[in-house]
Design an enzyme around this catalytic site. Structure first.
Site, PDB file in Angstrom:
ATOM      1  CG  HIS A 102      -2.076  -0.974   1.083  1.00  0.00           C
ATOM      2  ND1 HIS A 102      -2.667  -1.295  -0.117  1.00  0.00           N
ATOM      3  CD2 HIS A 102      -2.735  -1.697   2.038  1.00  0.00           C
ATOM      4  CE1 HIS A 102      -3.632  -2.180   0.100  1.00  0.00           C
ATOM      5  NE2 HIS A 102      -3.692  -2.443   1.386  1.00  0.00           N
ATOM      6  CG  HIS A 173      -7.773  -0.116   2.421  1.00  0.00           C
ATOM      7  ND1 HIS A 173      -8.228  -0.636   3.600  1.00  0.00           N
ATOM      8  CD2 HIS A 173      -6.975  -1.068   1.862  1.00  0.00           C
ATOM      9  CE1 HIS A 173      -7.717  -1.846   3.782  1.00  0.00           C
ATOM     10  NE2 HIS A 173      -6.952  -2.129   2.726  1.00  0.00           N
ATOM     11  CG  ASP A 237      -5.896  -9.974   1.564  1.00  0.00           C
ATOM     12  OD1 ASP A 237      -6.292  -9.111   0.751  1.00  0.00           O
ATOM     13  OD2 ASP A 237      -4.931  -9.782   2.324  1.00  0.00           O
ATOM     14  CD  GLN A 275      -6.508  -8.116  -2.931  1.00  0.00           C
ATOM     15  OE1 GLN A 275      -6.236  -8.158  -4.127  1.00  0.00           O
ATOM     16  NE2 GLN A 275      -5.937  -8.917  -2.046  1.00  0.00           N
ATOM     17  CD  GLU A 298      -8.361  -3.225  -0.560  1.00  0.00           C
ATOM     18  OE1 GLU A 298      -7.200  -2.827  -0.821  1.00  0.00           O
ATOM     19  OE2 GLU A 298      -8.598  -4.192   0.193  1.00  0.00           O
TER      20      GLU A 298
END
Length: 336
Positions: A102, A173, A237, A275, A298
């Site tokens: 990130h 996010h 994830d 995501q 995301e």
């Protein structure tokens, strides 16, 4: 100070003020911080839809991602290394000293953005990332616009330009939970939430959550979310593949409902992947939330894109403009 002007609500470690702007309209109420361009509050018809903290300093001291714009590169880059035009670059390995995550420990979610414009229904924030920041080449001028564009609809427009070839992959996010109590805390688990992602393929990952390079079909796997499915207890994830190109306008990338809630969330975006993260590691954020009490969708480029020649490029060059659009659309049962 006008009614729509951002107001100081806290202080950064360097003494600069953290500002907050508030938007209202078409059933939505939104609070945005200059720190990380964070969505601190997002209500639909007076009910909270996202995790957030009342104290802005929690975003300084603790999680840098909750509700934030993350970049320069959202998600992971293996070993914190990549090459552009034959030049190798080394980034901050801020995930257990192993991978870049990130945008690094001091990525965009840790930076104090500037409110360039602020109105009753939209705000624009800007951030200029210096050449070499967190190891990335080129000075990057980034903008983020939050706009209420219709009933229950929040549109996020992210753009960037650069002075050198570099990587850009920006996303929001925010953590969603459709069953939050009026005060927003404590958050119940999202196991019973129902999710739908119209993706034919996903990206398998190794034990460090780095894509293997395979683009695998979802058919016959637990990743087949083309029809609504209860999230349940299995961990998610993973990046779901929506296409290989960025689209001119947002398309549906995910839909979430929950038994006991009359609200549906539809996420639309222009990005080639999304995501889906189930919030398993939320306790590590230090905000008092338990595991799996919110989920993230995301929209983004393929994770670790620069290290996989078969993935769509995430390189931005001088003279080009990066553009990513995300929409969150909330609707009640009777409106669906």
């Amino acid at each position: 100070m006008s009614d729509t002007a951002p107001r100081p609500v806290g202080t950064m470690p360097d003494g600069s003020p953290i500002l907050e702007a508030r938007l209202d309209g078409d059933g939505l109420g939104l609070a945005v911080l200059s720190l990380g361009a964070v969505i601190r509050r997002l209500d639909f018809r007076g009910r909270p839809m996202v995790l957030g903290r009342d104290d802005p300093h929690d975003y300084v001291r603790r999680t840098p991602q909750c509700g934030a714009i993350v970049g320069r590169f959202a998600n992971r880059i293996a070993g914190g290394r990549f090459t552009v035009d034959g030049t190798a670059y080394v980034l901050d390995r801020n995930e257990a000293g192993r991978n870049h995550l990130h945008g690094g420990a001091d990525g965009f979610s840790r930076r104090n953005w500037t409110f360039a414009e602020a109105g009753a229904r939209d705000v624009t924030l800007t951030y200029r990332s210096q050449d070499g920041e967190e190891g990335y080449p080129g000075a990057l001028a980034a903008t983020c616009t939050y706009a209420i564009t219709g009933p229950g609809t929040l549109r996020i427009t992210l753009t960037a330009t650069t002075t050198k070839p570099t990587l850009v992959n920006l996303t929001n996010h925010t953590y969603f939970n459709l069953l939050l109590p009026p005060e927003g805390f404590p958050a119940p688990r999202i196991d019973d939430h129902v999710i739908e992602i119209p993706a034919e393929a996903y990206l398998p990952v190794d034990d460090g959550q780095i894509p293997t390079g395979e683009i695998a079909p979802v058919a016959g796997t637990r990743f087949d979310l083309r029809r609504p499915a209860r999230i349940g207890g299995e961990a998610f994830d993973h990046a779901f593949v929506l296409g290989r190109e960025t689209t001119p306008e947002p398309r549906p990338v995910g839909r979430v409902t929950a038994p006991g809630s009359d609200v549906a969330l539809t996420v639309l975006a222009t990005a080639p992947a999304v995501q889906f993260y189930d919030g398993t590691n939320l306790p590590k954020a230090g905000l008092g939330y338990a595991a799996r009490t919110a989920l993230c969708l995301e929209p983004e480029a393929f994770p670790d894109a620069p290290n996989h020649p078969g993935f769509p490029s995430a390189v931005l060059r001088p003279g080009e403009t990066y553009r990513q659009v995300i929409e969150y659309r909330f609707a009640t049962e009777e409106a669906r």
